[in-house]
Design an enzyme around this catalytic site. Sequence first.
Site, PDB file in Angstrom:
ATOM      1  N   ASP A 140      -9.864  -3.185 -11.432  1.00 38.65           N
ATOM      2  CA  ASP A 140      -9.421  -4.552 -11.733  1.00 38.65           C
ATOM      3  C   ASP A 140     -10.477  -5.298 -12.542  1.00 38.65           C
ATOM      4  OD1 ASP A 140     -11.170  -4.460  -9.599  1.00 38.65           O
ATOM      5  OD2 ASP A 140      -9.992  -5.771  -8.295  1.00 38.65           O
ATOM      6  N   ASP A 197       0.557   7.408  -3.336  1.00 43.74           N
ATOM      7  CA  ASP A 197      -0.419   8.366  -3.868  1.00 43.74           C
ATOM      8  C   ASP A 197      -0.720   9.483  -2.876  1.00 43.74           C
ATOM      9  OD1 ASP A 197      -1.165   8.260  -6.490  1.00 43.74           O
ATOM     10  OD2 ASP A 197      -3.229   7.668  -6.086  1.00 43.74           O
TER      11      ASP A 197
END
Length: 742
Positions: free
Chosen positions: A454, A146
């Site tokens: 998550d 990223d």
Amino acid sequence: MTLQIMNSSSHPLHLCHLKKSTLIINRLYILFHSIAILILIFFRISSILTLFHSKNQPLIPHLLIFISELTLSFLWFLNQSYYWRPVTRTAFPERLPEDDQLPPIDVFICTADPRAEPPLGVMNTVISAMALNYPVEKLSVYLSDDAGCPVTLEAMREALKFAKLWVPFCKKYGVKTICPEAYFTSEEDVDEAMVDSHEFGADKHRMKEEYKLFAQKVTRMSESESCIPNKDHSAIVEVMVDESIHDQRKMPLLVYVSREKRPSHPHHFKAGALNALLRVSSLISNAPYLLGLDCDMYCNNKNSAREAMCFHLDPNLSSSLAFVQFPQTFHNISKHDIYESQLRCTFKTLWLGMDGIKGPCLSGTGYYLKREALYELPLMQEDINLKEVKQRFGSSNEFIRSLYKKYNAKVLDCEKDLFDESLQETKHLASCEYENDTKWGNEVGFRYFSVTEDFYTSIHMHCKHWISVNHMPSRPAFLGSCTTNLNDVLIQGTRWSAGLMEVALSRFSPLIYGPSRMPILQSFCYAWLAFLPTAFISLWILATIPFLSLLSHITIYPKVTNPFFLVFLYVFVLSNLQHMREIHSTGASIQTWKYEQRVWMIKGITSHLYGSAHAIMEKLGMKEANFLPTNKVVNEDEVKLHQMGIYNFQTSSIFLVPLCSLVTLNLLAFIVGIIQIVFRREYVDAIFIQTFLTFYIALMGYPVLEGMMLRKDKGRIATNVSCYSLIFSVFILSFGKLLVAY
């Protein structure tokens, strides 16, 4: 008690174990503690009503303490759902079908900043994933960079060269520690039959020299000026192929992905990176199962994929099983673990309890996830509405075709022109604009709403009636790098608190969204996590009101001679004994109780407060979400203090000032209380609990006092922080005096 979970076969792939003795103890504790809490609530209500009519003492301190006790009772009540039915599991990978019948797996590894996550450590994780004991033609490893850093791409090319030597070496000699850095820094561990082999000794020496050269190259790259994040770049997708496409599948497939990043486009942090990997991988390998790993969480158990398949291939579980979660374990935990970095309670207790209901929460790393659980595919029909599918998944025809394919096992055997065309399409899938006007991040893939993607994604999967499994093998499946200083612990805690509170304050709050969609106990498990940051309310009240009341001669707890005193004593003693019993059951030392209590208080005063404030401001549109990766760079001074069990207070004053102030003020109040008891012995009956509370807080905060007054090393609390704390203490005393006067 052991439950057979598979079919009528006498050789199941896995077993589920229920400990009846633990279950009985937990439920008895819940019963008796609940009765005690109800008695205390009755005491508070009756005391407040009496004060309201008599007005012989200020009412606000009693009301605040009642709020504190109600908040803690609420969190305790939700927390007990984890203890209702804890289970453990055993897998039998030797009973799996032949390799040609095993399903393919795509490994997703995410890195975000080469300055905080050194490329050499990231490459060790990549190489360890390539060395898993799984058919190489069914294993593909994807790295999401990223940061868009050219150093990471070049390091991956070097990693592939080394992996071509390392992977065959591991398979030939039965190497158990498949992460090269970990292997060469320990004297572990190969097939015993090979230990005395001259050939093995020569190969190991050669491999060690090759690793040194590889490590030197990558380290030099990471020290260059180009090793910085790039927040404005086009999508890059590179399938690592050295010689020919056809030879590549002799090794696990290795793919570098850096999605397009533009300052004007939201990138949704880790969830956005994972969704880009989902789309890109669907055109390259499209495996039905995914292994999600953090860049510092290397594979330690080469059989973890096979053990996960023991659950995914169970015909009784397969249709509803979303993921198998392995616990997070760490290679750099000291024997003291003063920062509670190993998250012992979460992975050794709480997740076992969730597993006894419908399965644990997705934990960010170390999970084997079914791709289908993230897609929620519409049923395949002859008259399927392609327009609706594109509105959901995006405009790529190639991606939509991949949704209904099992996997692309032969993708690299295609003609080169066709392969290049597919590779070009992957860059479109990794572009900033691909997700515009689609359901990505809302109904498809990893969810975007919270920085704890998550947790938020896990809620939605369980609400869609998917289940999960917790598996804790004797040899840890993955080993990561834990936080070794207070600064990283509190920053990480603040980020988690903000993400959890984002969910708690939304329409997806587990107490609202969950009960009609999942078992009530599972809703309570998620609710406890979501509302955990609200503990700051109780902890700030308990850290201020008792000592302010003590200094103002106000009694807010029952006298020692009052029967309700025994109930308060019972609640305090029994809850701590239960905590100690739970710690002992996981094999930890009794000192763990002290460390966990201390970290709970520190995080409650700082991380939970700031994280909750961040979430509330974001809800009001006053602040945007942000994400900082935890620093993985090793600092020798920090590591030395961590190993010695000494706190490193080199952190922001925004964390330290309230800690120093509250600990110091409680110590002062304790001294005042002792003086009052010495000179007015009859007063001990009225102020015993308040004096004990101030003593308990000062005792738990002893490292803070030591850092302020006694220590001279680099990890001490700076003098200017002590000065700021003095000013803040004066403010607390001044404002507090007014507060307790009414």
